[in-house]
Design a protein around this motif. Structure first.
Motif, mmCIF file in Angstrom:
data_model
loop_
_atom_site.group_PDB
_atom_site.id
_atom_site.type_symbol
_atom_site.label_atom_id
_atom_site.label_comp_id
_atom_site.label_asym_id
_atom_site.label_seq_id
_atom_site.Cartn_x
_atom_site.Cartn_y
_atom_site.Cartn_z
ATOM 1 N N ASN A 48 -16.835 101.571 85.537
ATOM 2 C CA ASN A 48 -17.011 103.016 85.327
ATOM 3 C C ASN A 48 -17.120 103.764 86.649
ATOM 4 O O ASN A 48 -16.574 104.869 86.787
ATOM 5 C CB ASN A 48 -18.220 103.284 84.432
ATOM 6 N N LYS A 49 -17.801 103.173 87.649
ATOM 7 C CA LYS A 49 -17.888 103.801 88.972
ATOM 8 C C LYS A 49 -16.502 103.947 89.590
ATOM 9 O O LYS A 49 -16.161 104.999 90.131
ATOM 10 C CB LYS A 49 -18.775 102.970 89.906
ATOM 11 N N LEU A 50 -15.720 102.881 89.504
ATOM 12 C CA LEU A 50 -14.361 102.951 90.051
ATOM 13 C C LEU A 50 -13.503 103.950 89.288
ATOM 14 O O LEU A 50 -12.698 104.666 89.882
ATOM 15 C CB LEU A 50 -13.713 101.563 90.022
ATOM 16 N N SER A 51 -13.682 103.999 87.983
ATOM 17 C CA SER A 51 -12.911 104.940 87.171
ATOM 18 C C SER A 51 -13.229 106.375 87.559
ATOM 19 O O SER A 51 -12.324 107.204 87.680
ATOM 20 C CB SER A 51 -13.177 104.711 85.684
ATOM 21 N N GLU A 52 -14.504 106.676 87.763
ATOM 22 C CA GLU A 52 -14.892 108.030 88.177
ATOM 23 C C GLU A 52 -14.367 108.353 89.573
ATOM 24 O O GLU A 52 -13.867 109.450 89.815
ATOM 25 C CB GLU A 52 -16.415 108.173 88.138
ATOM 26 N N LYS A 53 -14.473 107.398 90.466
ATOM 27 C CA LYS A 53 -14.062 107.618 91.853
ATOM 28 C C LYS A 53 -12.557 107.837 91.986
ATOM 29 O O LYS A 53 -12.107 108.670 92.780
ATOM 30 C CB LYS A 53 -14.495 106.415 92.698
ATOM 31 N N PHE A 54 -11.757 107.100 91.205
ATOM 32 C CA PHE A 54 -10.303 107.133 91.354
ATOM 33 C C PHE A 54 -9.562 107.682 90.133
ATOM 34 O O PHE A 54 -8.333 107.595 90.089
ATOM 35 C CB PHE A 54 -9.778 105.720 91.654
ATOM 36 N N ASP A 55 -10.303 108.217 89.140
ATOM 37 C CA ASP A 55 -9.684 108.678 87.888
ATOM 38 C C ASP A 55 -8.767 107.577 87.347
ATOM 39 O O ASP A 55 -7.577 107.758 87.132
ATOM 40 C CB ASP A 55 -8.905 109.971 88.100
ATOM 41 N N LEU A 56 -9.352 106.410 87.103
ATOM 42 C CA LEU A 56 -8.606 105.170 86.935
ATOM 43 C C LEU A 56 -8.279 104.785 85.503
ATOM 44 O O LEU A 56 -7.142 104.448 85.193
ATOM 45 C CB LEU A 56 -9.424 104.055 87.595
ATOM 46 N N PHE A 57 -9.294 104.821 84.617
ATOM 47 C CA PHE A 57 -9.111 104.262 83.279
ATOM 48 C C PHE A 57 -9.187 105.314 82.178
ATOM 49 O O PHE A 57 -9.979 106.242 82.249
ATOM 50 C CB PHE A 57 -10.195 103.214 82.979
#
Length: 127
Positions: A48-57
């Motif tokens: 979730n942190k990566l998704s928020e940071k990079f608009d990932l998932f």
């Protein structure tokens, strides 16, 4: 480092019944199940942190440590290739935009942390 699983094939048929029963007994203990719950939470938190940071998932879902992530813009095959170049082995794509992550039930927190460092490097390489 690999955070993908061994869920291919049907190797369990080759294990003698008494050994298979012992494995099920061990992985069904409260200690192992609590560890799986803790690690599942850790994986979701990191994803979730990566998704928020990079608009990932678009979506991250799981049944314990059997985790699926649907990318918004990245193709699963491209991401798996980028991970490999960063020393992280992800071997399962589930469709064009979805990856599966199935780590060992006894993966350490240190291994999870190192895996996510490499995961982020792979994301950055594709952005």
């Amino acid at each position: 480092m690999a955070i993908a699983g061994i869920m291919k094939g049907n190797g369990i048929k080759m294990i003698p019944r008494d050994i298979a029963k012992k494995v099920v007994e061990i992985v069904s203990t409260q200690k192992v199940l609590k560890g799986v719950m803790k690690k599942t939470f850790n994986f979701h938190e990191q994803l979730n942190k990566l998704s928020e940071k990079f608009d990932l998932f678009d979506d991250v879902r799981s049944a314990g440590l059997w985790i699926c992530c649907d990318f918004k813009k990245i193709k699963a095959k491209d991401f798996i290739d980028a991970c490999y170049k960063k020393g992280l082995i992800l071997v399962q794509a589930a469709g064009e935009n979805t990856i599966r992550i199935a780590p060992s039930l006894i993966i350490s927190d240190k291994e999870i942390g190192e895996g996510f460092k490499r995961f982020e490097k792979a994301v950055k390489a594709l952005k």
